[in-house]
Design a protein around this motif. Structure first.
Motif, PDB file in Angstrom:
ATOM      1  N   LEU A 196      12.009  20.203  22.667  1.00 39.70           N
ATOM      2  CA  LEU A 196      10.719  20.318  21.982  1.00 39.70           C
ATOM      3  C   LEU A 196      10.705  21.376  20.888  1.00 39.70           C
ATOM      4  O   LEU A 196       9.777  21.410  20.077  1.00 39.70           O
ATOM      5  N   ALA A 197      11.754  22.231  20.862  1.00 41.51           N
ATOM      6  CA  ALA A 197      11.788  23.254  19.816  1.00 41.51           C
ATOM      7  C   ALA A 197      12.033  22.636  18.443  1.00 41.51           C
ATOM      8  O   ALA A 197      11.596  23.156  17.426  1.00 41.51           O
ATOM      9  N   ALA A 198      12.760  21.519  18.418  1.00 36.07           N
ATOM     10  CA  ALA A 198      13.031  20.810  17.162  1.00 36.07           C
ATOM     11  C   ALA A 198      13.047  19.314  17.473  1.00 36.07           C
ATOM     12  O   ALA A 198      14.110  18.687  17.522  1.00 36.07           O
ATOM     13  N   PRO A 199      11.870  18.722  17.717  1.00 35.32           N
ATOM     14  CA  PRO A 199      11.807  17.334  18.187  1.00 35.32           C
ATOM     15  C   PRO A 199      12.371  16.309  17.201  1.00 35.32           C
ATOM     16  O   PRO A 199      12.688  15.188  17.579  1.00 35.32           O
ATOM     17  N   GLU A 200      12.528  16.708  15.941  1.00 32.54           N
ATOM     18  CA  GLU A 200      13.097  15.765  14.962  1.00 32.54           C
ATOM     19  C   GLU A 200      14.600  15.585  15.150  1.00 32.54           C
ATOM     20  O   GLU A 200      15.183  14.608  14.655  1.00 32.54           O
ATOM     21  N   VAL A 201      15.247  16.511  15.879  1.00 33.10           N
ATOM     22  CA  VAL A 201      16.701  16.439  16.031  1.00 33.10           C
ATOM     23  C   VAL A 201      17.112  15.227  16.862  1.00 33.10           C
ATOM     24  O   VAL A 201      18.120  14.585  16.577  1.00 33.10           O
ATOM     25  N   GLY A 202      16.352  14.891  17.890  1.00 38.59           N
ATOM     26  CA  GLY A 202      16.686  13.741  18.727  1.00 38.59           C
ATOM     27  C   GLY A 202      16.863  12.461  17.914  1.00 38.59           C
ATOM     28  O   GLY A 202      17.914  11.805  17.998  1.00 38.59           O
ATOM     29  N   ALA A 247      19.765  24.403  15.073  1.00 39.48           N
ATOM     30  CA  ALA A 247      18.375  24.107  15.419  1.00 39.48           C
ATOM     31  C   ALA A 247      17.844  25.093  16.453  1.00 39.48           C
ATOM     32  O   ALA A 247      18.602  25.663  17.248  1.00 39.48           O
ATOM     33  N   SER A 248      16.523  25.307  16.423  1.00 40.46           N
ATOM     34  CA  SER A 248      15.872  26.046  17.515  1.00 40.46           C
ATOM     35  C   SER A 248      16.098  25.271  18.807  1.00 40.46           C
ATOM     36  O   SER A 248      16.220  24.043  18.792  1.00 40.46           O
ATOM     37  N   LYS A 249      16.138  25.987  19.930  1.00 42.12           N
ATOM     38  CA  LYS A 249      16.538  25.334  21.171  1.00 42.12           C
ATOM     39  C   LYS A 249      15.530  25.573  22.286  1.00 42.12           C
ATOM     40  O   LYS A 249      14.976  26.662  22.426  1.00 42.12           O
ATOM     41  N   SER A 250      15.340  24.525  23.078  1.00 42.82           N
ATOM     42  CA  SER A 250      14.453  24.618  24.237  1.00 42.82           C
ATOM     43  C   SER A 250      14.905  23.618  25.299  1.00 42.82           C
ATOM     44  O   SER A 250      15.211  22.465  24.989  1.00 42.82           O
ATOM     45  N   ASN A 251      14.944  24.078  26.542  1.00 43.52           N
ATOM     46  CA  ASN A 251      15.252  23.166  27.654  1.00 43.52           C
ATOM     47  C   ASN A 251      14.029  22.969  28.540  1.00 43.52           C
ATOM     48  O   ASN A 251      14.143  22.587  29.701  1.00 43.52           O
ATOM     49  N   SER A 252      12.833  23.254  27.995  1.00 38.30           N
ATOM     50  CA  SER A 252      11.623  23.247  28.815  1.00 38.30           C
ATOM     51  C   SER A 252      11.302  21.864  29.374  1.00 38.30           C
ATOM     52  O   SER A 252      10.900  21.743  30.540  1.00 38.30           O
ATOM     53  N   GLU A 302       2.431  23.994  38.414  1.00 38.63           N
ATOM     54  CA  GLU A 302       2.859  23.849  37.020  1.00 38.63           C
ATOM     55  C   GLU A 302       4.371  23.635  36.979  1.00 38.63           C
ATOM     56  O   GLU A 302       5.129  24.444  37.506  1.00 38.63           O
ATOM     57  N   PHE A 303       4.787  22.555  36.373  1.00 34.21           N
ATOM     58  CA  PHE A 303       6.212  22.268  36.229  1.00 34.21           C
ATOM     59  C   PHE A 303       6.741  22.706  34.858  1.00 34.21           C
ATOM     60  O   PHE A 303       7.915  23.026  34.716  1.00 34.21           O
ATOM     61  N   TYR A 304       5.866  22.695  33.876  1.00 29.74           N
ATOM     62  CA  TYR A 304       6.275  22.984  32.497  1.00 29.74           C
ATOM     63  C   TYR A 304       6.047  24.443  32.161  1.00 29.74           C
ATOM     64  O   TYR A 304       4.953  24.980  32.345  1.00 29.74           O
ATOM     65  N   THR A 305       7.092  25.096  31.684  1.00 31.40           N
ATOM     66  CA  THR A 305       6.989  26.460  31.152  1.00 31.40           C
ATOM     67  C   THR A 305       7.506  26.430  29.719  1.00 31.40           C
ATOM     68  O   THR A 305       8.705  26.231  29.493  1.00 31.40           O
ATOM     69  N   PRO A 306       6.633  26.582  28.739  1.00 30.07           N
ATOM     70  CA  PRO A 306       7.075  26.439  27.348  1.00 30.07           C
ATOM     71  C   PRO A 306       8.053  27.529  26.927  1.00 30.07           C
ATOM     72  O   PRO A 306       8.004  28.657  27.422  1.00 30.07           O
ATOM     73  N   VAL A 307       8.945  27.161  26.030  1.00 22.64           N
ATOM     74  CA  VAL A 307       9.840  28.112  25.387  1.00 22.64           C
ATOM     75  C   VAL A 307       9.265  28.419  24.006  1.00 22.64           C
ATOM     76  O   VAL A 307       8.951  27.497  23.248  1.00 22.64           O
ATOM     77  N   ILE A 308       9.117  29.673  23.690  1.00 23.18           N
ATOM     78  CA  ILE A 308       8.486  30.046  22.417  1.00 23.18           C
ATOM     79  C   ILE A 308       9.564  30.028  21.336  1.00 23.18           C
ATOM     80  O   ILE A 308      10.137  31.066  20.962  1.00 23.18           O
ATOM     81  N   ALA A 309       9.864  28.826  20.851  1.00 25.39           N
ATOM     82  CA  ALA A 309      10.915  28.664  19.839  1.00 25.39           C
ATOM     83  C   ALA A 309      10.579  27.471  18.964  1.00 25.39           C
ATOM     84  O   ALA A 309      10.113  26.440  19.454  1.00 25.39           O
ATOM     85  N   GLY A 310      10.807  27.631  17.677  1.00 26.43           N
ATOM     86  CA  GLY A 310      10.638  26.518  16.744  1.00 26.43           C
ATOM     87  C   GLY A 310       9.283  25.855  16.850  1.00 26.43           C
ATOM     88  O   GLY A 310       8.237  26.503  16.988  1.00 26.43           O
ATOM     89  N   GLU A 311       9.307  24.529  16.815  1.00 23.10           N
ATOM     90  CA  GLU A 311       8.067  23.748  16.869  1.00 23.10           C
ATOM     91  C   GLU A 311       7.354  23.893  18.198  1.00 23.10           C
ATOM     92  O   GLU A 311       6.160  23.643  18.305  1.00 23.10           O
ATOM     93  N   GLU A 312       8.087  24.286  19.240  1.00 28.77           N
ATOM     94  CA  GLU A 312       7.447  24.396  20.549  1.00 28.77           C
ATOM     95  C   GLU A 312       6.453  25.554  20.603  1.00 28.77           C
ATOM     96  O   GLU A 312       5.600  25.597  21.489  1.00 28.77           O
TER      97      GLU A 312
END
Length: 427
Positions: A290-296, A328-333, A401-411
């Protein structure tokens, strides 16, 4: 004139002649001292081709003076195993070297294992595959030593080559050879730590060279020609291939472009384009997310282009994809969120679906109490779209809560929205 290849003739005769592998069989290791004192444990030797597994087994046999039998699991049958067992009954103890041990079938294992357990047969198994994945646990449990051998360093290979050049009995010592130290370095550095290949190249280049003034004169171009692509190792079905895939993903995750491109190149040279493309696509969503959703979508387009193009052109879109992912910014959230939900379900943290969320597309749904759903699109909230305050999780796990956001890029933006919606619910 020798009939056997130089690499075969120059195998070490005892553990003091082993090149490299000092962390395993060096004079300060427990294994070296055990063998020197007459105790040889059953063991598994794991590593790439040409790094000394067979040589180490022969050296141990030479040091221990035990009756030695060498077998290859790809061609050996039950009768071969029974012959080893019979030999152990006569001699009291046999040292068995079993190459490609991961290919041993259950019947062969069942015949051999009791005698390994009793100590009548000392087993040295060799494999290029990870023994924890590909060797039967019954064999692993009976081996006191499981050792991963490393590829030889150029200095180790230089010692191997120089020994072959001066050894008059087994090597090339009786031949006058004009070869420079720089040429030996070129061979040592060009075979990717493989002693067998180094000796094979030395023997081949001597055979291909001309004699001048009663000396075989080695030329650089011959060495270059014989080394060729010899630096590559591994195949697309072996453990090393999966190690390369792992190294590629971890290098991208660590944003190291040079390492990532190196592992990509190695994988493409081995040649499983589909597996590489699949791993890159997984990485785009697992590590970039989600940090750079355009990469997918970019990586999907690159992998589809690569498969359509085939090699060698496929390397171009894949290199683009790898470099973009590195930077790219990175997130495994998202990946962690779904895994957390799966883990909760498997741990029994479940509950009934709220009545207002259940299917209502049939007569009688209202009679079952499937009512009360609020349609979010009917209540716009700023520029976000529709939102309404109602609960969606089962009552028993309402506050999980299952989701913990990563404060990176678009996320960052997604995280802000997530927190704002949580605030609305609390109100």
């Amino acid at each position: 004139m020798h009939n056997e290849p130089l690499a075969y003739r120059m195998r070490p005769r005892n553990i003091d002649e082993i090149a490299g592998q000092q962390e395993i069989i060096g004079q300060q290791t427990a294994l070296y001292r055990m063998i020197k004192n007459g105790h040889v444990p059953s063991m598994l030797l794991y590593g790439d081709p040409g790094i000394g597994k067979t040589s180490l087994a022969h050296a141990i046999a030479g040091t221990s003076s035990l009756p030695f039998i060498a077998m290859n699991a790809t061609v050996s049958g039950k009768k071969d195993v029974e012959a080893v067992v019979a030999e152990s009954r006569i001699t009291g103890k046999v040292l068995l070297f079993l190459d490609e041990i991961h290919r041993f079938n259950k019947l062969q294992q069942d015949t051999l294992l009791p005698h390994v357990e009793s100590g009548a047969i000392i087993l040295i198994g060799a494999t290029t595959e990870n023994p924890y994945h590909d060797v039967n646990p019954a064999i692993r449990s009976r081996c006191g030593e499981i050792r991963q051998l490393s590829r030889l360093e150029p200095n180790d290979l230089m010692a191997v080559l120089q020994r072959a050049l001066v050894d008059e009995e087994r090597g090339l010592g009786k031949i006058a050879i004009a070869i420079t130290n720089d040429q030996l370095v070129k061979i040592s550095e060009g075979v990717n730590g493989d002693a067998r290949k180094a000796l094979t190249i030395l023997e081949s280049v001597v055979s291909a060279s001309d004699e001048v003034d009663a000396k075989i004169v080695i030329e650089d171009w011959l060495i270059d020609n014989l080394i060729g692509r010899i630096g590559l190792f591994g195949d697309k079905k072996g453990s090393h291939f999966y190690n390369l895939l792992s190294a590629l993903q971890k290098s991208v995750r660590g944003s190291d472009i040079n390492a990532a491109v190196y592992y990509l190149a190695h994988l493409l040279e081995i040649g499983d384009l589909v597996a590489v493309s699949r791993r890159l696509l997984v990485m785009a969503y697992e590590d970039i997310g989600l940090a750079a959703p355009e990469v997918g979508p970019h990586v999907l387009a690159a992998t589809e282009a690569a498969v359509r193009l085939g090699m060698p052109e496929a390397r171009i879109p894949l290199a683009n994809a790898v470099i973009e992912m590195c930077l790219a910014s990175k997130s495994n959230s998202a990946y962690k969120a779904v895994d957390a939900a799966i883990r909760a379900i498997n741990e029994g943290k479940t509950g009934d679906i709220p009545l207002h969320l259940r299917d209502t597309h049939y007569a009688g749904a209202a009679d079952l109490g499937h009512v009360g759903y609020k349609y979010p699109h009917n209540t716009p909230i700023g520029s976000f779209g529709g939102w309404t305050d109602q609960h969606y999780l089962p009552d028993k796990i309402q506050n999980v809560e299952f989701y913990t956001p990563v404060i990176a890029g678009e996320e960052k933006k997604l995280a802000a929205i997530y927190e704002k919606l949580k605030g609305f619910r609390k109100k």
